[in-house]
Motif scaffolding. Structure first.
Motif, PDB file in Angstrom:
ATOM      1  N   VAL A  14       0.859  -1.196   0.072  1.00  0.00           N
ATOM      2  CA  VAL A  14      -0.174  -0.092  -0.058  1.00  0.00           C
ATOM      3  C   VAL A  14       0.793   1.146  -0.080  1.00  0.00           C
ATOM      4  O   VAL A  14       0.493   2.222  -0.696  1.00  0.00           O
ATOM      5  CB  VAL A  14      -0.835   0.004   1.494  1.00  0.00           C
ATOM      6  CG1 VAL A  14      -1.704   1.241   1.343  1.00  0.00           C
ATOM      7  CG2 VAL A  14      -2.102  -1.209   1.082  1.00  0.00           C
ATOM      8  N   GLN A  15       1.930   1.366   0.756  1.00  0.00           N
ATOM      9  CA  GLN A  15       2.738   2.401   0.961  1.00  0.00           C
ATOM     10  C   GLN A  15       3.636   2.599  -0.337  1.00  0.00           C
ATOM     11  O   GLN A  15       3.589   3.783  -0.989  1.00  0.00           O
ATOM     12  CB  GLN A  15       3.831   2.187   1.953  1.00  0.00           C
ATOM     13  CG  GLN A  15       5.119   3.449   2.163  1.00  0.00           C
ATOM     14  CD  GLN A  15       5.951   2.895   3.328  1.00  0.00           C
ATOM     15  OE1 GLN A  15       5.883   1.790   3.787  1.00  0.00           O
ATOM     16  NE2 GLN A  15       6.882   3.958   3.249  1.00  0.00           N
ATOM     17  N   ARG A  16       3.882   1.689  -1.212  1.00  0.00           N
ATOM     18  CA  ARG A  16       4.700   1.539  -2.423  1.00  0.00           C
ATOM     19  C   ARG A  16       3.707   2.110  -3.375  1.00  0.00           C
ATOM     20  O   ARG A  16       4.070   2.826  -4.232  1.00  0.00           O
ATOM     21  CB  ARG A  16       5.380   0.312  -2.751  1.00  0.00           C
ATOM     22  CG  ARG A  16       6.495   0.027  -1.920  1.00  0.00           C
ATOM     23  CD  ARG A  16       6.769  -1.440  -2.052  1.00  0.00           C
ATOM     24  NE  ARG A  16       7.690  -1.510  -3.360  1.00  0.00           N
ATOM     25  CZ  ARG A  16       8.219  -2.324  -3.804  1.00  0.00           C
ATOM     26  NH1 ARG A  16       8.165  -3.783  -3.412  1.00  0.00           N
ATOM     27  NH2 ARG A  16       8.940  -2.464  -4.912  1.00  0.00           N
ATOM     28  N   VAL A  17       2.503   1.839  -3.501  1.00  0.00           N
ATOM     29  CA  VAL A  17       1.344   2.324  -4.305  1.00  0.00           C
ATOM     30  C   VAL A  17       1.072   3.958  -4.207  1.00  0.00           C
ATOM     31  O   VAL A  17       1.194   4.664  -5.158  1.00  0.00           O
ATOM     32  CB  VAL A  17       0.174   1.657  -4.214  1.00  0.00           C
ATOM     33  CG1 VAL A  17      -1.011   2.274  -5.076  1.00  0.00           C
ATOM     34  CG2 VAL A  17       0.036   0.127  -4.744  1.00  0.00           C
ATOM     35  N   ASN A  18       1.120   4.390  -2.974  1.00  0.00           N
ATOM     36  CA  ASN A  18       0.835   5.616  -2.671  1.00  0.00           C
ATOM     37  C   ASN A  18       1.856   6.392  -2.848  1.00  0.00           C
ATOM     38  O   ASN A  18       1.804   7.985  -3.085  1.00  0.00           O
ATOM     39  CB  ASN A  18       0.482   5.632  -1.328  1.00  0.00           C
ATOM     40  CG  ASN A  18      -0.938   5.341  -1.042  1.00  0.00           C
ATOM     41  OD1 ASN A  18      -1.851   5.177  -1.870  1.00  0.00           O
ATOM     42  ND2 ASN A  18      -1.317   4.940   0.166  1.00  0.00           N
ATOM     43  N   THR A  19       3.169   6.022  -2.942  1.00  0.00           N
ATOM     44  CA  THR A  19       4.582   6.839  -3.255  1.00  0.00           C
ATOM     45  C   THR A  19       4.696   6.853  -4.674  1.00  0.00           C
ATOM     46  O   THR A  19       5.094   7.684  -5.478  1.00  0.00           O
ATOM     47  CB  THR A  19       5.502   6.358  -2.295  1.00  0.00           C
ATOM     48  OG1 THR A  19       5.815   5.014  -2.598  1.00  0.00           O
ATOM     49  CG2 THR A  19       5.214   6.674  -0.953  1.00  0.00           C
ATOM     50  N   THR A  20       4.714   5.433  -5.362  1.00  0.00           N
ATOM     51  CA  THR A  20       5.211   5.560  -6.692  1.00  0.00           C
ATOM     52  C   THR A  20       4.181   5.600  -7.602  1.00  0.00           C
ATOM     53  O   THR A  20       4.690   5.737  -8.847  1.00  0.00           O
ATOM     54  CB  THR A  20       5.769   4.000  -6.955  1.00  0.00           C
ATOM     55  OG1 THR A  20       4.901   3.052  -6.801  1.00  0.00           O
ATOM     56  CG2 THR A  20       6.875   3.715  -5.831  1.00  0.00           C
ATOM     57  N   TYR A  45     -12.148   2.670  -9.903  1.00  0.00           N
ATOM     58  CA  TYR A  45     -11.501   1.966  -8.687  1.00  0.00           C
ATOM     59  C   TYR A  45     -11.532   0.312  -8.955  1.00  0.00           C
ATOM     60  O   TYR A  45     -12.318  -0.319  -9.746  1.00  0.00           O
ATOM     61  CB  TYR A  45     -12.425   2.326  -7.262  1.00  0.00           C
ATOM     62  CG  TYR A  45     -13.560   1.743  -7.297  1.00  0.00           C
ATOM     63  CD1 TYR A  45     -13.790   0.358  -6.818  1.00  0.00           C
ATOM     64  CD2 TYR A  45     -15.127   2.465  -7.376  1.00  0.00           C
ATOM     65  CE1 TYR A  45     -15.235  -0.076  -6.612  1.00  0.00           C
ATOM     66  CE2 TYR A  45     -16.146   2.139  -7.364  1.00  0.00           C
ATOM     67  CZ  TYR A  45     -16.410   0.704  -6.985  1.00  0.00           C
ATOM     68  OH  TYR A  45     -17.586   0.256  -6.772  1.00  0.00           O
ATOM     69  N   GLU A  46     -10.638  -0.201  -8.173  1.00  0.00           N
ATOM     70  CA  GLU A  46     -10.449  -1.516  -8.663  1.00  0.00           C
ATOM     71  C   GLU A  46      -9.867  -2.347  -6.882  1.00  0.00           C
ATOM     72  O   GLU A  46      -9.366  -1.732  -6.334  1.00  0.00           O
ATOM     73  CB  GLU A  46      -9.355  -1.735  -9.683  1.00  0.00           C
ATOM     74  CG  GLU A  46      -9.131  -3.272 -10.022  1.00  0.00           C
ATOM     75  CD  GLU A  46      -8.189  -3.550 -11.121  1.00  0.00           C
ATOM     76  OE1 GLU A  46      -8.301  -4.382 -11.788  1.00  0.00           O
ATOM     77  OE2 GLU A  46      -7.276  -2.617 -11.267  1.00  0.00           O
ATOM     78  N   TYR A  65      -8.340   4.928  -8.941  1.00  0.00           N
ATOM     79  CA  TYR A  65      -7.757   5.715 -10.121  1.00  0.00           C
ATOM     80  C   TYR A  65      -8.272   7.125 -10.240  1.00  0.00           C
ATOM     81  O   TYR A  65      -9.247   7.297 -10.392  1.00  0.00           O
ATOM     82  CB  TYR A  65      -7.780   4.833 -11.311  1.00  0.00           C
ATOM     83  CG  TYR A  65      -7.401   3.356 -11.167  1.00  0.00           C
ATOM     84  CD1 TYR A  65      -6.078   3.081 -11.364  1.00  0.00           C
ATOM     85  CD2 TYR A  65      -8.318   2.454 -10.823  1.00  0.00           C
ATOM     86  CE1 TYR A  65      -5.606   1.756 -11.282  1.00  0.00           C
ATOM     87  CE2 TYR A  65      -7.929   1.090 -10.681  1.00  0.00           C
ATOM     88  CZ  TYR A  65      -6.465   0.822 -10.959  1.00  0.00           C
ATOM     89  OH  TYR A  65      -6.058  -0.537 -10.905  1.00  0.00           O
ATOM     90  N   ASP A  66      -7.163   7.988 -10.304  1.00  0.00           N
ATOM     91  CA  ASP A  66      -7.419   9.293 -10.827  1.00  0.00           C
ATOM     92  C   ASP A  66      -6.661   9.491 -12.174  1.00  0.00           C
ATOM     93  O   ASP A  66      -6.207   8.761 -12.605  1.00  0.00           O
ATOM     94  CB  ASP A  66      -7.099  10.539  -9.851  1.00  0.00           C
ATOM     95  CG  ASP A  66      -7.413  11.799  -9.816  1.00  0.00           C
ATOM     96  OD1 ASP A  66      -8.278  11.897 -10.708  1.00  0.00           O
ATOM     97  OD2 ASP A  66      -7.334  12.565  -9.131  1.00  0.00           O
ATOM     98  N   VAL A  67      -7.085  10.921 -12.718  1.00  0.00           N
ATOM     99  CA  VAL A  67      -6.310  11.072 -13.973  1.00  0.00           C
ATOM    100  C   VAL A  67      -4.842  10.613 -14.137  1.00  0.00           C
ATOM    101  O   VAL A  67      -4.019  10.247 -15.007  1.00  0.00           O
ATOM    102  CB  VAL A  67      -6.735  12.330 -14.706  1.00  0.00           C
ATOM    103  CG1 VAL A  67      -6.066  12.684 -15.655  1.00  0.00           C
ATOM    104  CG2 VAL A  67      -8.098  12.470 -14.647  1.00  0.00           C
ATOM    105  N   GLU A 107      -4.413   5.883  -5.792  1.00  0.00           N
ATOM    106  CA  GLU A 107      -4.362   5.798  -4.163  1.00  0.00           C
ATOM    107  C   GLU A 107      -4.840   4.287  -3.644  1.00  0.00           C
ATOM    108  O   GLU A 107      -6.040   4.006  -4.388  1.00  0.00           O
ATOM    109  CB  GLU A 107      -5.143   6.814  -3.739  1.00  0.00           C
ATOM    110  CG  GLU A 107      -4.903   7.117  -2.275  1.00  0.00           C
ATOM    111  CD  GLU A 107      -5.920   8.214  -1.629  1.00  0.00           C
ATOM    112  OE1 GLU A 107      -6.032   8.320  -0.353  1.00  0.00           O
ATOM    113  OE2 GLU A 107      -6.185   8.850  -2.430  1.00  0.00           O
ATOM    114  N   ALA A 108      -4.149   4.001  -2.736  1.00  0.00           N
ATOM    115  CA  ALA A 108      -4.426   2.602  -2.152  1.00  0.00           C
ATOM    116  C   ALA A 108      -5.131   2.836  -0.843  1.00  0.00           C
ATOM    117  O   ALA A 108      -4.456   3.384   0.091  1.00  0.00           O
ATOM    118  CB  ALA A 108      -3.298   1.718  -2.246  1.00  0.00           C
TER     119      ALA A 108
END
Length: 334
Positions: free
Chosen positions: A198-204, A287-288, A307-309, A313-314
């Motif tokens: 989750v952290q890696r999704v929100n940063t990368t 979203y997914e 998902y945004d443009v 965000e996780a």
């Protein structure tokens, strides 16, 4: 004229010869496992195991082998259970199984499409016999397991005699799941279960970031479930997870929901939403929900993505225990 043989070359020659013999045995036997002329026993049922399997033994000039028939479903596997009053033993004496070899063979022939067929073979060069005609495998004997697929025998596993399975049905059931590529995909991507996913999704995957971690996913969940498949994965002899998908789509939105259904003895005992995809062109919202199933740990991880443009965000991961004793999915620490 004397001939001198280098000891190292001699050992190498013997090794290569044994490999050749082993390969020849397996190559030759793969076309003969079901041939009646090579059988050394009638059809019988495994004894001393929780799940009884129909089998027969065979022998060629170079190999000894046993052919096993594993039912596709728990219902078919339980057909041979002596406690199944509606199964094979109805009206029969289970203390005298040798009387029913023809009945076993007849049922297998009738229901052959409901069975997975395996053969476990051993090269004769890897055994030693005694004066009574009995044999024991050498300490380094190697067994090879074959599965009959589309009319051809395919090598799917091998094991040393010291690692011989004590429960044949359980071993073959695990092998069936392991060698089924669709089942492997159904487990999802293990990356989802990592502690910092989750952290890696929100940063990368944030706006202006590079190298989004989601690009490393090996499973395309959307592609897997957009065709609304209904598939299952066996957990053990009594439990399985069935994945059931529902899809609605129109000119504006698309919505996919996939549920993990926990079945105990083929009866639904619990369910949970493990995958979801929603895309609305009118509101530009998407979203997914991703997941991963760890069979060994009996756990399921789920992570929701928005998902945004320019970013993804996780939300915090949710972890569920697959509780086979209670026949349910439950949140960890609950």
């Amino acid at each position: 004229m004397s001939i001198t043989i280098n000891k190292r070359h001699f050992v190498l020659a013997i090794f290569l010869f044994s490999v050749f013999v082993h390969a020849w045995c397996l190559r030759a036997a793969t076309t003969n496992f079901l041939e009646r002329k090579h059988r050394t026993s009638s059809f019988a049922l495994t004894d001393g195991e929780e799940t009884m399997l129909p089998y027969f033994t065979g022998e060629t000039s170079t190999c000894l082998y046993t052919v096993y028939f594993l039912g596709d479903s728990p219902k078919e596997r339980s057909f041979w259970d002596v406690y199944n009053k509606a199964g094979f033993w109805k009206g029969k004496d289970n203390e005298r199984p040798h009387l029913y070899t023809k009945d076993i063979e007849r049922h297998i022939k009738t229901a052959i499409k409901q069975y997975n067929i395996y053969a476990i073979a051993l090269n004769k060069s890897m055994i030693k016999s005694n004066s009574k005609g009995d044999f024991t495998p050498n300490a380094d004997a190697q067994y090879t397991t074959f599965q009959l697929k589309e009319g051809k025998w395919t090598s799917v596993d091998s094991f040393n005699v010291m690692q011989s399975p004590t429960n044949t049905a359980k071993y073959l059931l695990k092998l069936l799941n392991k060698t089924n590529p669709t089942n492997t995909q159904l487990l999802g991507d293990s990356l989802v279960s990592t502690h910092n996913f989750v952290q890696r999704v929100n940063t990368t995957c944030a706006e202006n970031a590079s190298g989004c971690i989601l690009e490393k996913l090996k499973i395309n969940y959307y592609q897997l479930y957009s065709n609304t498949p209904s598939m299952f994965f066996c957990l053990d002899e009594s439990h399985k997870i069935k994945f059931k998908s529902y899809r609605t789509i129109n000119s504006i939105e698309e919505h996919i929901k996939t549920y993990a259904l926990l079945l105990t003895n083929n009866v639904l005992s619990d369910s949970m939403l493990c995958y979801e995809y929603y895309n609305n062109a009118g509101t530009l919202s998407c979203y997914e929900k991703l997941y991963y199933v760890d069979i060994r740990k009996r756990k399921i991880w789920t992570v929701c993505l928005t998902y945004d443009v320019e970013s993804i965000e996780a939300a915090d991961a949710e972890i569920y225990i697959i509780d086979l004793n209670r026949g349910c999915f439950r949140r960890e620490n609950n």
